[in-house]
Each structure stands twice: as structure tokens, then as C-alpha cells.
Enzyme design. Structure first.
Site, PDB file in Angstrom:
ATOM      1  N   CYS A  58       0.819  -1.227   0.000  1.00 23.68           N
ATOM      2  CA  CYS A  58       0.000   0.000   0.000  1.00 23.68           C
ATOM      3  C   CYS A  58       0.848   1.270   0.000  1.00 23.68           C
ATOM      4  O   CYS A  58       0.313   2.371  -0.131  1.00 23.68           O
ATOM      5  CB  CYS A  58      -0.940  -0.016   1.190  1.00 23.68           C
ATOM      6  SG  CYS A  58      -2.035  -1.440   1.118  1.00 23.68           S
ATOM      7  N   HIS A  72      -9.147   3.191  -1.758  1.00 22.38           N
ATOM      8  CA  HIS A  72      -7.717   2.871  -1.674  1.00 22.38           C
ATOM      9  C   HIS A  72      -7.308   1.919  -2.791  1.00 22.38           C
ATOM     10  O   HIS A  72      -7.185   0.715  -2.580  1.00 22.38           O
ATOM     11  CB  HIS A  72      -7.453   2.278  -0.273  1.00 22.38           C
ATOM     12  CG  HIS A  72      -6.078   1.749  -0.062  1.00 22.38           C
ATOM     13  ND1 HIS A  72      -4.941   2.365  -0.522  1.00 22.38           N
ATOM     14  CD2 HIS A  72      -5.655   0.629   0.602  1.00 22.38           C
ATOM     15  CE1 HIS A  72      -3.892   1.648  -0.182  1.00 22.38           C
ATOM     16  NE2 HIS A  72      -4.295   0.589   0.494  1.00 22.38           N
ATOM     17  N   CYS A 126       0.554   2.668   6.445  1.00 22.15           N
ATOM     18  CA  CYS A 126       0.946   1.297   6.756  1.00 22.15           C
ATOM     19  C   CYS A 126       0.890   0.516   5.451  1.00 22.15           C
ATOM     20  O   CYS A 126       0.280   0.965   4.481  1.00 22.15           O
ATOM     21  CB  CYS A 126      -0.026   0.688   7.755  1.00 22.15           C
ATOM     22  SG  CYS A 126      -1.739   0.756   7.179  1.00 22.15           S
TER      23      CYS A 126
END
Ligand code: ACO
EC number: 2.3.1.16
Length: 436
Positions: free
Chosen positions: A99, A392, A422
Site C-alpha cells: 500500500c 484505496h 501502513c
């Protein structure tokens, strides 16, 4: 304490973010259904070049990323160069840091400038959860290889008869940690329990995120940095992120059933990021090159840091580990920052990190530091909402955050901002950017 970092070229020029752009983000299987990440990446980079009058020969390098990779286009960066009319001589390579992928692509471009090998580049990332590499079971994959070695019908039958019906079912990619098998949602549940984050607190943060993102769109804050997208079958355009709830009602959140730990859990569809499709990119130059070409940069990179922890428990704590290093490297403390954006993978993960930023015990036991990173001032925090609302598309989030932060700092008259995320694999990223 990490040593101070100088994010400049050898001549002392800062590393500029000249401009940034993204597609609207769309929930899985909605507007971008059928559009692969590589096409989303081409769409955004093409528009970035056109909008900012970039002669493609100025771009020395493209570094781009995609978390859920398509086997047929493993170097998405190079496909973007070839698919956007850029010079075929433009160097391009792809990176993956889960990510935090487009934090990494941005840092790669910055480091090439710091090393003096390039003067301008494009960084970013794209992901599609709607077009993903659907695989086959391990038994079927093995049988297909064995079949290639058979010569007679009898040998073929011997291979095929070992397969059961369930071995023939397609296998979609999991949003799960490879080595533990735990889904990201399972980890968010762990974090809610370890850090005693209640369902109500999670829902409140998610509602805040949706409300602030909706206000930002309504106030016209995002219209310059989000392009209008047109995708097949061209039945209308997508102008805004389609996950944001303009009528977010906190009462509605409480009604949802937990999505991962269905009996005792607190993580729901509303307080988690949705699976999303989208792409983003930033145009970067050395300060000198930007000025030569007549650009006024949005801002500059002041410092960055990546961190890594174990994956079995609470592995989405990256912001708490990476941020103090980035602050040291910038020679700053948390209070010096004008704004902070922490990627919201899940409300539970975000709230756990907020708590640990303020914990002296965590600082001593986990970071080997004397005192906490600091209490986050919520008036500076995720002021336009974050990933729970916007969505996302894994690799696109970093450069979404960088552009959004710099534009918001500009609107507020300047300052410095922390971006932190994160990532799977226990990774963390933090970057401090500043305006002029
Ligand atoms: C480092 C990292 O970033 S790790 C994070 C990586 N990302 C992930 O792991 C993705 C996590 N998210 C997911 O897997 C999925 O979004 C899930 C499993 C949580 C939910 O998936 P779905 O059930 O398909 O979500 P869906 O959008 O259909 O929502 C379910 C219901 O909640 C409702 N809902 C969703 N958000 C809200 C909200 N804010 N308020 C009220 N209701 C809501 C929807 O309307 C829907 O209702 P319906 O069933 O009546 O239509």
C-alpha cells in the site's frame, strides 16, 4: 535518533513536486469495471502531461507501481511510457511496496535526482480490483504443466483423473498476508483488540472521513487534482470518487455487521477502506529544472523514511514506526507540522496508530526512544478525510496523498505536512513535504 537528511541534488537543489493528478477513485466493479490498472495509469499520466504542457522529452524516467500485478504487463511503468506518446527512449521501471507503493516510486525518482542521474520524472501507481489476475488451483496448475509432457491419451488421462471438481474452480487474489494467511481485515481486528479501539470510535472516525471528503468535494478543493474519466462503454463520465457518502449518518454505521470476525468483530464495510480502482501520478523535477522550464512547484520533499515490523500481530502499525524517523530526518517534531495525513486502511488501524504516537510506553518498548512521538492535534489530522472515504486503489494512494496534501497546504498559505501509511508485509512509510 536518525540523522538529518538532505533531500537535495548534489548542487543543493530541492526535489520538487511540480504537479499531481489522479483519476476519480471507483469502488470495485463500478465505473472502472473491465479497465485494467495499466490503462488507468496511462489515462492519468497522459492527462498530467497535457494539462501541464510537458514536452514528453523532458521526462527522463517513469517509476510506477501496481500491487496486484497483471502477469501480461509486469512492467507497468514501461507500458505507460509506450502508451502515452512519450519518447520511446524514456527509461521506465516498476516498483512494489504494497500500500506504500507510490511513496516508493516518488522516492525512487527523488533518489535518482539526488544521485544526479535524472532531472525530471513521473512517479505514481495504479490498481484495479475489478481486473485482477484470477488464477487456478495449485493442483490444476501442476496438472497443466504435467499435461505438456504427456504424449499418449492414456498419460493425459492419468494426469486429469487426479483432479477433483473443486480443483477446477478459479482462484481470485486474496487481500491477505502471504506468510500468515491473515487478511488485512483480520489484522485490523487484532489491532482493535490489542489497542482497545471500540466499534463506536471506529465508526466515528469513518463518519468523520466521509464528511470531510464530501465537504472537500463540495467546496471544489479536489476538482483540479482529480481528472474526469471516460471509460468503456462510455456511458457518461466519472467526475468524482464514487465511494464518498455525501449523506453520511453515524446511526447508519452502527447497523452494519462485522465483515471479517463475524461473531465478535468490530471492523465493517463502513469503517474499512473499500476495494477500489484508480490511478495517480506526480510530476517531479529538480528545483533548478522546474525553474528553467517556468514551473512553480507545488512543494518539495523534506524527508522520508520506511520501516518494517513482524507480520503476525498488529502489522499495520507502520506510521508509528516510520514517522519518528522521518521527523528526525527533517529535524522536526510533530508539533512543527502544519498538517498530517495518515492513510486510513481501517479506522481501527488509524486509531491504534494515533494512540501509539502518543504513548511513552510504546516509544520505550518498541521504538527504543525516551518519549512518545507526540499527541496528534486532530485539527491538523486528515483534514480532508482519507482512504476510508476516497477509497484505496493500493498503489495509487501515496501519490494521491502527496498531491492532496500539497494543494491543501497551498490553500492554507503554506507549511509542512506529514504523510504516512501502513502497508502489507509489516511495512511503513512516512514522508514530510513542504511548500516554498
Ligand atoms: C495497508 C492497507 O491499506 S491494508 C487495506 C487493504 N484493503 C482491504 O483490505 C480492503 C478491505 N475492504 C474489503 O475487503 C471490503 O470493502 C469489505 C469486505 C470490508 C466490504 O465489502 P462489501 O461487503 O462488498 O462492501 P459493500 O460496499 O457492499 O458494503 C456492504 C454494505 O455496507 C453498507 N455501507 C458501506 N459503507 C457504509 C457507510 N459508510 N454507512 C452506511 N452503510 C455503509 C453498504 O451500503 C452495503 O449495504 P447493502 O449490503 O445494504 O448494500
Amino acid at each position: 535518533m536518525a540523522t538529518k537528511q538532505s533531500v537535495t541534488t548534489r548542487e543543493g537543489d530541492r526535489i520538487a513536486i511540480v504537479a499531481g493528478l489522479r483519476t476519480p477513485f471507483a469502488k470495485m466493479a463500478t465505473y472502472f469495471h473491465g479497465v485494467p490498472a495499466v490503462d488507468l495509469g496511462k489515462m492519468v499520466v497522459n492527462e498530467l502531461l497535457v494539462r501541464h504542457g510537458v514536452d514528453p522529452t523532458w521526462v527522463d524516467q517513469v517509476v510506477y507501481g501496481q500491487v496486484v500485478q497483471m502477469p501480461e504487463a509486469p512492467n507497468i511503468a514501461r507500458e505507460i511510457v509506450l502508451g502515452t506518446g512519450m519518447s520511446v527512449h524514456t527509461d521506465a521501471y516498476s516498483v512494489s511496496r504494497a500500500c506504500a507503493t507510490s511513496f516508493q516510486s516518488t522516492v525512487n525518482i527523488a533518489e535518482s535526482m539526488m544521485a544526479g542521474t535524472i532531472q525530471a520524472g513521473i512517479a505514481g501507481g495504479a490498481d484495479s480490483t475489478s481486473v485482477s489476475p484470477i488464477g487456478v488451483s495449485k493442483k490444476l496448475a501442476r496438472a497443466l504443466v504435467d499435461l505438456q509432457k504427456t504424449k499418449t491419451m492414456g498419460q493425459k488421462w492419468a494426469v486429469l483423473k487426479k483432479l477433483g471438481l473443486k480443483d477446477l474452480l478459479p482462484v481470485p487474489p486474496a487481500v491477505a498476508e502471504y506468510s500468515t494467511g491473515l487478511s488485512m481485515g483480520d489484522t485490523a481486528e487484532q489491532m482493535a483488540k490489542t489497542h482497545q479501539i471500540s466499534r463506536q470510535e471506529q465508526d466515528k472516525l469513518a463518519h468523520r472521513s466521509h464528511s470531510l471528503a464530501a465537504e472537500s468535494w463540495e467546496a471544489g478543493k479536489l476538482s483540479d487534482e482529480v481528472m474526469t474519466a471516460y471509460a468503456e462503454p462510455f456511458k457518461g463520465a466519472l467526475e468524482r470518487d464514487n465511494n464518498i457518502r455525501y449523506d453520511s449518518q453515524l446511526e447508519g454505521y452502527a447497523k452494519l455487521r462485522p465483515a471479517f470476525d463475524k461473531k465478535h468483530g468490530s471492523v465493517t464495510a463502513a469503517n474499512a477502506t473499500p476495494l477500489t480502482d484508480g490511478a495517480s501520478a506526480v510530476l517531479m523535477m529538480t528545483e533548478k529544472r522546474a525553474k528553467e522550464l517556468g514551473y512553480t512547484p507545488l512543494g518539495y520533499i523534506k524527508s522520508y523514511a520506511f520501516s518494517a515490523i513482524d507480520v503476525w500481530e498488529d502489522m499495520l502499525m507502520g506510521p508509528s514506526y516510520a514517522t519518528p524517523i522521518a521527523l528526525d530526518r527533517a529535524g522536526m517534531s510533530l508539533n512543527d507540522l502544519t498538517l498530517i495525513e495518515m492513510h486510513e486502511a481501517f479506522a481501527a488501524q488509524t486509531l491504534a496508530n494515533i494512540k501509539m504516537f502518543a504513548s511513552d510506553k510504546f516509544a520505550k518498548e518498541k521504538l527504543g526512544r525516551d518519549k512518545a512521538t507526540g499527541e496528534i492535534d486532530m485539527d491538523k489530522f486528515n483534514v480532508m478525510g482519507s482512504s476510508i472515504a476516497y477509497g484505496h486503489p493500493f498503489a495509487a494512494t501515496g501519490t494521491r496523498m502527496i498531491t492532496q496534501m500539497l494543494n491543501e497546504l497551498q490553500r492554507r498559505g503554506g507549511g509542512s505536512g506529514l504523510l504516512t501509511a501502513c502497508a502489507a508485509g509489516g511495512l511503513g512509510a512516512a514522508m514530510i513535504v513542504e511548500t516554498e
